[in-house]
Design a protein around this motif. Structure first.
Motif, mmCIF file in Angstrom:
data_model
loop_
_atom_site.group_PDB
_atom_site.id
_atom_site.type_symbol
_atom_site.label_atom_id
_atom_site.label_comp_id
_atom_site.label_asym_id
_atom_site.label_seq_id
_atom_site.Cartn_x
_atom_site.Cartn_y
_atom_site.Cartn_z
ATOM 1 N N ARG A 299 0.834 -1.195 0.000
ATOM 2 C CA ARG A 299 0.000 0.000 0.000
ATOM 3 C C ARG A 299 0.877 1.257 0.000
ATOM 4 N N ASN A 300 0.755 2.084 -1.069
ATOM 5 C CA ASN A 300 1.476 3.348 -1.223
ATOM 6 C C ASN A 300 2.977 3.188 -1.454
ATOM 7 N N LEU A 301 3.478 1.964 -1.573
ATOM 8 C CA LEU A 301 4.915 1.753 -1.756
ATOM 9 C C LEU A 301 5.146 1.032 -3.091
ATOM 10 N N SER A 302 6.014 1.607 -3.939
ATOM 11 C CA SER A 302 6.271 1.051 -5.269
ATOM 12 C C SER A 302 7.766 0.987 -5.540
ATOM 13 N N VAL A 303 8.143 0.017 -6.365
ATOM 14 C CA VAL A 303 9.492 -0.022 -6.926
ATOM 15 C C VAL A 303 9.378 0.403 -8.385
ATOM 16 N N PHE A 304 10.482 0.898 -8.954
ATOM 17 C CA PHE A 304 10.402 1.404 -10.320
ATOM 18 C C PHE A 304 11.758 1.296 -11.010
ATOM 19 N N THR B 286 32.180 21.394 -25.654
ATOM 20 C CA THR B 286 31.043 20.481 -25.649
ATOM 21 C C THR B 286 30.147 20.790 -24.465
ATOM 22 N N PHE B 287 28.912 20.383 -24.587
ATOM 23 C CA PHE B 287 27.972 20.494 -23.481
ATOM 24 C C PHE B 287 27.815 19.118 -22.840
ATOM 25 N N THR B 288 27.239 19.095 -21.664
ATOM 26 C CA THR B 288 27.061 17.847 -20.921
ATOM 27 C C THR B 288 25.779 17.154 -21.378
ATOM 28 N N GLN B 289 25.883 15.851 -21.678
ATOM 29 C CA GLN B 289 24.683 15.081 -22.008
ATOM 30 C C GLN B 289 24.916 13.622 -21.645
ATOM 31 N N ALA B 290 23.851 13.008 -21.110
ATOM 32 C CA ALA B 290 23.943 11.610 -20.675
ATOM 33 C C ALA B 290 22.568 10.965 -20.770
ATOM 34 N N LEU B 291 22.572 9.663 -21.013
ATOM 35 C CA LEU B 291 21.352 8.851 -21.034
ATOM 36 C C LEU B 291 21.392 7.962 -19.794
ATOM 37 N N ASN B 292 20.533 8.261 -18.806
ATOM 38 C CA ASN B 292 20.611 7.612 -17.508
ATOM 39 C C ASN B 292 19.586 6.482 -17.386
ATOM 40 N N VAL B 293 20.028 5.372 -16.797
ATOM 41 C CA VAL B 293 19.147 4.226 -16.526
ATOM 42 C C VAL B 293 19.281 3.902 -15.046
ATOM 43 N N ALA B 294 18.151 3.926 -14.326
ATOM 44 C CA ALA B 294 18.214 3.781 -12.867
ATOM 45 C C ALA B 294 17.029 2.977 -12.359
ATOM 46 N N ALA B 295 17.133 2.545 -11.109
ATOM 47 C CA ALA B 295 16.049 1.868 -10.402
ATOM 48 C C ALA B 295 15.903 2.513 -9.037
ATOM 49 N N GLY B 296 14.717 2.349 -8.418
ATOM 50 C CA GLY B 296 14.530 2.972 -7.120
ATOM 51 C C GLY B 296 13.232 2.559 -6.464
ATOM 52 N N ILE B 297 12.907 3.278 -5.408
ATOM 53 C CA ILE B 297 11.704 3.013 -4.624
ATOM 54 C C ILE B 297 11.028 4.345 -4.319
ATOM 55 N N LYS B 298 9.688 4.338 -4.258
ATOM 56 C CA LYS B 298 8.973 5.578 -3.979
ATOM 57 C C LYS B 298 7.796 5.303 -3.046
ATOM 58 N N TYR B 299 7.407 6.358 -2.337
ATOM 59 C CA TYR B 299 6.280 6.292 -1.406
ATOM 60 C C TYR B 299 5.269 7.350 -1.808
ATOM 61 N N ALA B 300 3.983 6.961 -1.945
ATOM 62 C CA ALA B 300 2.910 7.879 -2.321
ATOM 63 C C ALA B 300 1.967 8.064 -1.139
ATOM 64 N N PHE B 301 1.479 9.288 -0.968
ATOM 65 C CA PHE B 301 0.563 9.535 0.143
ATOM 66 C C PHE B 301 -0.370 10.674 -0.244
ATOM 67 N N GLY B 302 -1.553 10.750 0.437
ATOM 68 C CA GLY B 302 -2.522 11.792 0.155
ATOM 69 C C GLY B 302 -3.722 11.641 1.069
#
Length: 597
Positions: A192-197, A250-266
């Motif tokens: 409940r309210n907790l997701s991985v991504f 040159t300017f800075t540019q990168a293609l990022n791939v990541a994983a994480g966890i998030k909490y939703a509330f309301g």
């Protein structure tokens, strides 16, 4: 700065939690998350200019979705670190090539960005799109690569000499830059309210300055003439490195791939007391407010046309704003912007912009939602008095598309220059003033093109919008030759005319970008007139062209001027032959032959 970002995020999190507690009777969904992963670098930032290698990214984000709907706004804070590749030492027979670092051997950046988000949910799964802009606090490596070698001293012994072949050219190893980041996040709710991504995003800085100071990374380097290996003996560094340093950025540019966890509330939506229908009502009962009649929803479609010709216009930025929604899209080849789906009945304002010129403005009202049909169509008009040049860079022999080619547009009247690099489809686009003529040329090391002329003189803007051009780009190689178009001379003259000077400027640029290039510049006449005089006239014209190139900074030793008169005709139009003026014109030409490269 890192501590400031961390403090800001902590305060934001505390405020979010407090806001959640204070508004527990409202529907105001929030989410916070943390992520980390890999950060592959791209373009010249990864290439030989910056040499930034794949690194890592980590950060935090917080988003708020309006009214529990699909649209929201969020903040993103992240750290990126990219180590350097290359720069290894080389030890040769009488010396070495080594790199000295004045700080850490890596790029390190802290970013803070704010922008809109959009989410789509299906059960426990959700997908989110986000696009945010902000500031990137950059830290660059500071180093120099030096060639050290020993040579014999005529007076006896040895002499140690050194030459800096590559060094960073920023005034400071720290710089601020505007940044943008956009990507997609795929979520799965594990509790409940907790997701991985998992998420992927593209981050890039833009602009050359921030607050009046440079925001890009600069490198100054002598061009490599040949690889330096262990078996070499260096007594003349110019055999391995050029004389003139080249400044790249040159300017800075990168293609990022990541994983994480998030909490939703309301919070919860507060119930509304409404009377129960019927005469038997004795008291009010609680009925959820959501039972109210929902507002109508329809898709909004916007088409943009050129006002003067009525043609559909691509590449127009269209903004639909209203009802706590701001939908931004770009028109396609049919002039249609990405549609806003399931827009609720209300008031909306629709605007557009292209090349700094705004379109007309239209409004959508609740009355538009009352009609039949599931789609509301609106039309915008764009009134730009200029013509649009749509060009394409192609390989000169195969006609295949060439991407990443730098093109230069020069106004013949003012000599004003604009440059643009062709996209992945080889396309480039310029805006052309009415009743004007321009020269277009490719400007790329190792390649050459003709100087092509385009004009809007005599064109009616009310009937014509687009001017097209296919720009052939050829590879420079020893033995190659080509006829230089549009170098014209007045009758019996050898003076360089203004229109010919613009073409010769392109030849000068080719020679400057390719310092090892040596050419023969030859001039040819047709068969009419005295043979001996034609030989002399063609030599004077070739000499004049070479003298002009010398005045532009080209070493005379890299060029041979040769007049061939009428000795090398390209068709049978010799003395006495009955030929048309067009046939004779083919023989009056200026050619360039590559002697060495």
């Amino acid at each position: 700065m890192k501590k400031i970002l961390q403090s800001t995020l902590v305060l934001l999190f505390v405020w979010l939690m407090g806001n959640h507690a204070a508004k527990s009777q409202e529907y105001a969904p929030w989410q916070v998350g943390i992520f980390g992963g890999a950060s592959p670098t791209l373009g010249t930032y990864h290439g030989d200019t910056a040499r930034a290698n794949i690194g890592y990214v980590g950060g935090l984000f917080a988003d708020h979705y309006f009214r529990g709907g699909s649209f929201g706004i969020g903040i993103d804070a992240r750290l990126l670190q990219h180590p350097l590749w290359g720069g290894d030492s080389v030890i040769f027979r009488n010396g070495f090539l080594a790199t000295t670092f004045n700080n850490a051997k890596r790029f390190r950046h802290l970013g803070l960005a704010v922008g809109p988000t959009y989410q789509f949910r299906a059960g426990k799964f959700a997908a989110e799109l986000f696009a945010k802009g902000g500031v990137l606090f950059q830290q660059f490596p500071d180093y120099q690569q030096e060639l050290v070698y020993e040579t014999a001293d005529p007076r006896g012994g040895v002499v140690t000499q050194s030459l800096v072949v590559r060094k960073t050219a920023n005034t400071s190893d720290r710089a601020l830059a505007w940044m943008g980041v956009g990507g997609v996040r795929f979520n799965y709710e594990v509790a409940r309210n907790l997701s991985v991504f998992v998420q992927g995003d593209y981050l890039s800085t833009f602009g050359t300055e921030f607050g009046g100071k440079p925001s890009e990374f600069f490198i100054e380097e002598l061009p490599a003439m040949q690889p330096l290996t262990e078996g070499h003996f260096v007594d003349d560094p110019t055999l391995f490195f050029g004389k003139e340093p080249q400044l790249r950025r040159t300017f800075t540019q990168a293609l990022n791939v990541a994983a994480g966890i998030k909490y939703a509330f309301g919070g919860k939506r507060k119930a509304k007391m409404v009377p129960t229908p019927g005469p038997e009502v004795a008291a009010a009962v609680a009925v959820p407010a959501d039972t109210a009649q929902p507002r109508k929803k329809k898709d909004l479609v916007v088409v943009v046309k050129d006002k003067q010709t009525g043609l559909a216009l691509s590449g127009v930025k269209v903004v639909i704003s209203g009802e706590e929604v701001e939908h931004v899209g770009t028109t396609n080849a049919n002039g249609e912007a990405e549609r806003l789906t399931a827009a609720v009945s209300g008031d909306y304002r629709v605007t557009g912009e292209k090349n700094g010129i705004a379109t007309t403005v239209v409004h959508i009202t609740p009355a538009d939602f009352q009609g039949s049909g599931a789609v509301i169509y609106k039309e915008l008009l764009h009134d730009d008095p200029r013509f649009t040049l749509v060009g394409e860079t192609v390989e000169c022999d195969t006609d295949s598309k060439l991407a990443g080619i730098k093109t230069i547009l020069t106004h013949e009247g003012t000599n004003a220059n604009l440059s643009q690099i062709s996209d992945t489809e080889g396309k480039f686009i310029y805006q052309l003033e009415q009743q004007s003529s321009y020269n277009v040329v490719a400007n790329q090391a190792g390649k050459y093109s003709q100087t092509e002329r385009v004009t809007t003189v005599g064109l009616d803007r009310s009937k014509t919008l687009y001017v097209t051009l296919k720009l052939g780009v050829c590879v420079l190689e020893e033995g190659a030759s080509w006829v230089v178009k549009n170098i014209l001379y007045d009758f019996d003259k050898s003076d360089i005319r203004r229109d010919a000077a613009l073409v010769l400027d392109n030849v000068a640029n080719i020679l400057k970008q390719n310092p090892t290039l040596r050419i023969e510049l030859s001039s040819h006449t047709d068969s009419r007139g005295n043979d001996a005089y034609n030989m002399q006239l063609s030599q004077r014209r070739a000499d004049a062209a070479v003298a002009y190139l010398v005045s532009k900074g080209i070493d005379r030793g890299r060029m041979v001027a040769r007049g061939y008169g009428e000795t090398r005709l390209v068709n049978p139009c010799a003395n006495g032959a009955d030929c048309s003026e067009a046939d004779h014109e083919q023989n009056r030409r200026t050619e360039i032959n590559v002697l060495a490269y």
